[in-house]
Design a protein around this motif. Structure first.
Motif, PDB file in Angstrom:
ATOM      1  N   ALA A  83     -95.900 -17.035 -40.927  1.00  0.00           N
ATOM      2  CA  ALA A  83     -96.206 -16.902 -42.365  1.00  0.00           C
ATOM      3  C   ALA A  83     -96.326 -18.278 -43.021  1.00  0.00           C
ATOM      4  O   ALA A  83     -97.291 -18.537 -43.752  1.00  0.00           O
ATOM      5  N   ASN A 135     -97.035 -11.988 -47.093  1.00  0.00           N
ATOM      6  CA  ASN A 135     -96.254 -11.853 -48.337  1.00  0.00           C
ATOM      7  C   ASN A 135     -94.955 -11.109 -48.099  1.00  0.00           C
ATOM      8  O   ASN A 135     -93.912 -11.481 -48.649  1.00  0.00           O
ATOM      9  N   ASN A 136     -95.015 -10.058 -47.270  1.00  0.00           N
ATOM     10  CA  ASN A 136     -93.787  -9.285 -46.992  1.00  0.00           C
ATOM     11  C   ASN A 136     -92.737 -10.151 -46.329  1.00  0.00           C
ATOM     12  O   ASN A 136     -91.566 -10.110 -46.680  1.00  0.00           O
ATOM     13  N   LEU A 163     -99.619 -20.022 -44.735  1.00  0.00           N
ATOM     14  CA  LEU A 163     -99.654 -20.455 -46.143  1.00  0.00           C
ATOM     15  C   LEU A 163     -99.932 -21.962 -46.263  1.00  0.00           C
ATOM     16  O   LEU A 163    -100.466 -22.423 -47.271  1.00  0.00           O
ATOM     17  N   MET A 177     -92.421 -13.418 -46.440  1.00  0.00           N
ATOM     18  CA  MET A 177     -91.898 -14.432 -47.350  1.00  0.00           C
ATOM     19  C   MET A 177     -90.978 -13.803 -48.404  1.00  0.00           C
ATOM     20  O   MET A 177     -89.952 -14.369 -48.772  1.00  0.00           O
ATOM     21  N   GLN A 178     -91.367 -12.611 -48.859  1.00  0.00           N
ATOM     22  CA  GLN A 178     -90.546 -11.930 -49.880  1.00  0.00           C
ATOM     23  C   GLN A 178     -89.171 -11.575 -49.332  1.00  0.00           C
ATOM     24  O   GLN A 178     -88.150 -11.775 -49.983  1.00  0.00           O
ATOM     25  N   SER A 193    -102.704 -10.865 -45.295  1.00  0.00           N
ATOM     26  CA  SER A 193    -101.973 -11.548 -46.362  1.00  0.00           C
ATOM     27  C   SER A 193    -100.815 -10.680 -46.846  1.00  0.00           C
ATOM     28  O   SER A 193     -99.800 -11.187 -47.299  1.00  0.00           O
ATOM     29  N   ARG A 194    -100.956  -9.348 -46.698  1.00  0.00           N
ATOM     30  CA  ARG A 194     -99.840  -8.488 -47.108  1.00  0.00           C
ATOM     31  C   ARG A 194     -98.626  -8.716 -46.209  1.00  0.00           C
ATOM     32  O   ARG A 194     -97.497  -8.836 -46.676  1.00  0.00           O
TER      33      ARG A 194
END
Ligand SMILES: C[S@@+](CC[C@H](N)C(=O)[O-])C[C@H]1O[C@@H](n2cnc3c(N)ncnc32)[C@H](O)[C@@H]1O
Length: 243
Positions: free
Chosen positions: A7, A216-217, A11, A219-220, A212-213
């Motif tokens: 991830a 994002n998951n 990014l 990283m979240q 990208s989902r």
């Protein structure tokens, strides 16, 4: 499955370590470099630290990473900044350098992902006598609940989260003596504010490394865990000398 390292690679941000670029600048102010020095940034990621050193000191800078994608981004940064950094694609535990050739090694948020002891032995092998090793690594207090430790390790694929004291013992057992060490809060609110002053102008976001989902998951999940357990977490700044 997209891992934490996938991830952050995707990014492509610079300064992917606790304390960010502001912290790196502060640490580097404590080091004198000349055009006779050879510097190596291990696990350089997108090369922000390596490019800064190449631009602001006369030293010759090598930077290595085992990710081709990271090195492509780092090469782009060097070309944009107009600096010369010699990038090397290799494993941090098995570098192509001869014994005792490097004056300064930087390792920012890399050891935590790896069997640190073998990387530190490699650092010891290639550093000159009295050479300097700077490491910035996350640490956890021994009271971090077991479940939290497991969740953070699983979210980031970490073999272990050493305490500040465990890191120190590891450095000492691999032939390094402390010059200056510091334990910092993580994530420090002040660090975050200071880093807003240093946005990364050369961030390159990849297309294609996982969706990208997914990125994002991942990283979240990481951010949530860090926020929930922040009172147990910190990071160490270890300025060490090879004995
Ligand atoms: C969290 S990032 C930190 C990047 C950089 N030091 C920074 O602060 O921006 C960790 C980096 O270590 C690299 N890495 C992970 N395992 C490695 C290995 N075995 N050998 C070399 N690099 C490695 C990853 O590709 C990634 O670029």
């Amino acid at each position: 499955m997209t891992t934490y390292l996938d991830a952050v690679t995707s990014l492509g941000k610079g300064s992917l370590h606790p304390g960010g670029f502001f912290h790196t600048l502060n640490v580097l102010r404590q080091i004198d470099l000349s055009d006779e020095d050879i510097v190596l940034d291990i696990g350089c990621g997108t090369g922000r630290t390596a490019c800064h050193i190449a631009k602001n000191s006369g030293a010759f800078v090598f930077a290595l990473d085992n990710s081709e994608e990271m090195l492509q981004k780092a090469t782009y940064r060097a070309s944009q900044e107009g600096v010369q950094v010699q990038y090397v694609l290799c494993d941090a535990g098995d570098t192509p350098f001869r014994n005792k050739v490097i004056d300064l090694i930087l390792v920012e948020s890399v050891l935590i992902f790896l069997p640190a002891i073998s990387i530190l032995r490699e650092c010891n092998r290639i550093l000159k006598k009295n050479g300097i090793l700077i490491c910035v690594e996350m640490c956890a207090s021994k009271s971090l609940p077991k479940i939290a430790r497991e969740q953070i390790q699983a979210a980031c694929n970490l073999p272990h989260i050493p305490s500040f004291e465990e890191w120190l013992i590891l450095f000492q057992n691999t032939g390094f003596a402390p010059v200056k060490v510091q334990r910092n809060n993580f994530p420090g609110l002040l660090d975050n504010i200071k880093n807003i002053l240093y946005p990364d102008p050369y961030q390159v976001v990849s297309r294609g490394t996982g969706s990208s989902r997914e990125v994002n998951n991942v990283m979240q999940k990481y951010m949530q865990l860090i926020q929930i357990y922040k009172k147990y977490l910190g990071y160490g700044t270890f300025l060490m000398k090879k004995l």
